[in-house]
Motif scaffolding. Structure first.
Motif, short mmCIF file in Angstrom:
data_model
loop_
_atom_site.label_atom_id
_atom_site.label_comp_id
_atom_site.label_asym_id
_atom_site.label_seq_id
_atom_site.Cartn_x
_atom_site.Cartn_y
_atom_site.Cartn_z
N ALA A 33 -3.58 -9.79 -8.36
CA ALA A 33 -2.77 -9.69 -7.14
C ALA A 33 -3.48 -10.38 -5.99
N ILE A 34 -2.69 -10.80 -5.02
CA ILE A 34 -3.20 -11.32 -3.75
C ILE A 34 -2.68 -10.42 -2.63
N GLY A 35 -3.57 -10.08 -1.73
CA GLY A 35 -3.17 -9.24 -0.61
C GLY A 35 -3.53 -9.87 0.71
N TRP A 36 -2.76 -9.50 1.74
CA TRP A 36 -3.07 -9.91 3.12
C TRP A 36 -3.53 -8.68 3.89
N PHE A 37 -4.58 -8.85 4.65
CA PHE A 37 -5.15 -7.78 5.45
C PHE A 37 -5.42 -8.31 6.86
N ARG A 38 -5.66 -7.42 7.78
CA ARG A 38 -6.09 -7.83 9.11
C ARG A 38 -7.06 -6.80 9.66
N GLN A 39 -7.87 -7.28 10.59
CA GLN A 39 -8.81 -6.38 11.26
C GLN A 39 -8.91 -6.77 12.72
N ALA A 40 -8.55 -5.83 13.57
CA ALA A 40 -8.68 -6.02 15.01
C ALA A 40 -10.01 -5.45 15.46
N PRO A 41 -10.54 -5.93 16.59
CA PRO A 41 -11.82 -5.43 17.08
C PRO A 41 -11.81 -3.91 17.24
N GLY A 42 -12.83 -3.27 16.69
CA GLY A 42 -12.95 -1.84 16.83
C GLY A 42 -12.04 -1.02 15.93
N LYS A 43 -11.30 -1.70 15.06
CA LYS A 43 -10.37 -1.00 14.17
C LYS A 43 -10.73 -1.27 12.71
N GLU A 44 -10.24 -0.40 11.84
CA GLU A 44 -10.47 -0.58 10.42
C GLU A 44 -9.57 -1.69 9.86
N ARG A 45 -10.01 -2.26 8.74
CA ARG A 45 -9.19 -3.27 8.09
C ARG A 45 -7.90 -2.63 7.59
N GLU A 46 -6.79 -3.32 7.83
CA GLU A 46 -5.46 -2.79 7.50
C GLU A 46 -4.79 -3.67 6.46
N GLY A 47 -4.30 -3.08 5.40
CA GLY A 47 -3.54 -3.81 4.40
C GLY A 47 -2.13 -4.05 4.90
N LEU A 48 -1.64 -5.29 4.79
CA LEU A 48 -0.34 -5.65 5.32
C LEU A 48 0.71 -5.88 4.23
N SER A 49 0.33 -6.67 3.24
CA SER A 49 1.28 -7.04 2.20
C SER A 49 0.52 -7.54 0.99
N CYS A 50 1.15 -7.44 -0.15
CA CYS A 50 0.50 -7.93 -1.37
C CYS A 50 1.56 -8.33 -2.38
N ILE A 51 1.13 -9.14 -3.34
CA ILE A 51 2.02 -9.55 -4.42
C ILE A 51 1.25 -9.50 -5.72
N SER A 52 1.88 -8.90 -6.71
CA SER A 52 1.27 -8.76 -8.03
C SER A 52 1.78 -9.86 -8.95
N ASN A 53 0.96 -10.26 -9.90
CA ASN A 53 1.41 -11.24 -10.89
C ASN A 53 2.29 -10.59 -11.96
N VAL A 54 2.40 -9.27 -11.96
CA VAL A 54 3.26 -8.58 -12.90
C VAL A 54 4.64 -8.48 -12.28
N GLY A 55 5.51 -9.38 -12.66
CA GLY A 55 6.86 -9.37 -12.12
C GLY A 55 6.97 -9.73 -10.66
N SER A 56 5.91 -10.31 -10.11
CA SER A 56 5.89 -10.71 -8.68
C SER A 56 6.28 -9.56 -7.76
N GLN A 57 5.83 -8.37 -8.08
CA GLN A 57 6.12 -7.22 -7.24
C GLN A 57 5.40 -7.38 -5.90
N THR A 58 6.09 -7.04 -4.83
CA THR A 58 5.51 -7.12 -3.50
C THR A 58 5.52 -5.75 -2.84
N LYS A 59 4.67 -5.62 -1.86
CA LYS A 59 4.56 -4.37 -1.12
C LYS A 59 4.23 -4.72 0.33
N TYR A 60 4.76 -3.91 1.27
CA TYR A 60 4.51 -4.13 2.68
C TYR A 60 4.10 -2.83 3.36
N ALA A 61 3.22 -2.95 4.33
CA ALA A 61 2.88 -1.81 5.16
C ALA A 61 4.04 -1.53 6.11
#
Length: 131
Positions: A33-61
């Motif tokens: 899978a590939i995922g997108w994350f972000r991190q703002a100053p002073g904040k924890e890393r946040e998962g935003l979206s991802c896509i799996s190679n199994v059926g191209s399943q996607t997920k969003y925060a």
């Protein structure tokens, strides 16, 4: 070891749009899978979206659902994050990451938005939303 390179981050006005790119070295079969994350100053890393190679399943925060869209181009081995209706609180360094293929991942099938699942990371690209 997979290598990932993000690009496309820049300064954009509130309400604007931006598309981030993640170029992945290696074959699609090298990762689960590939995922997108972000991190703002002073904040924890946040998962935003991802896509799996199994059926191209996607997920969003919930924070980006309806505003961000993940897509990929298998021919180019690239994954994109289209961002719309950007807000100042979207300002952060954005990262893409890859989850290795494993028995557990294949049995799970989908992708996850927690960074612990990902072992290869890009260097990040800065997105600033400001007037």
């Amino acid at each position: 070891q997979l290598q990932l390179v993000e690009s496309g981050g820049e300064l954009v006005q509130p309400g604007g749009s931006l598309r981030l790119s993640c170029a992945v070295s290696g074959a699609t079969s090298d990762y689960h899978a590939i995922g997108w994350f972000r991190q703002a100053p002073g904040k924890e890393r946040e998962g935003l979206s991802c896509i799996s190679n199994v059926g191209s399943q996607t997920k969003y925060a919930d924070s980006v659902k309806g505003r961000f869209t993940l897509s990929r181009d298998n021919a180019k081995n690239a994954v994109y994050l289209q961002m719309t209706s950007l807000k100042p609180e979207d300002t952060a360094v954005y990262y893409c990451a890859a989850e290795k293929v494993s028995v557990a991942a294949l049995l799970r099938g989908d992708c996850e938005l927690t960074s612990d699942h990902y072992s290869s990371w890009g260097q990040g690209t800065q997105v600033t939303v400001s007037a």
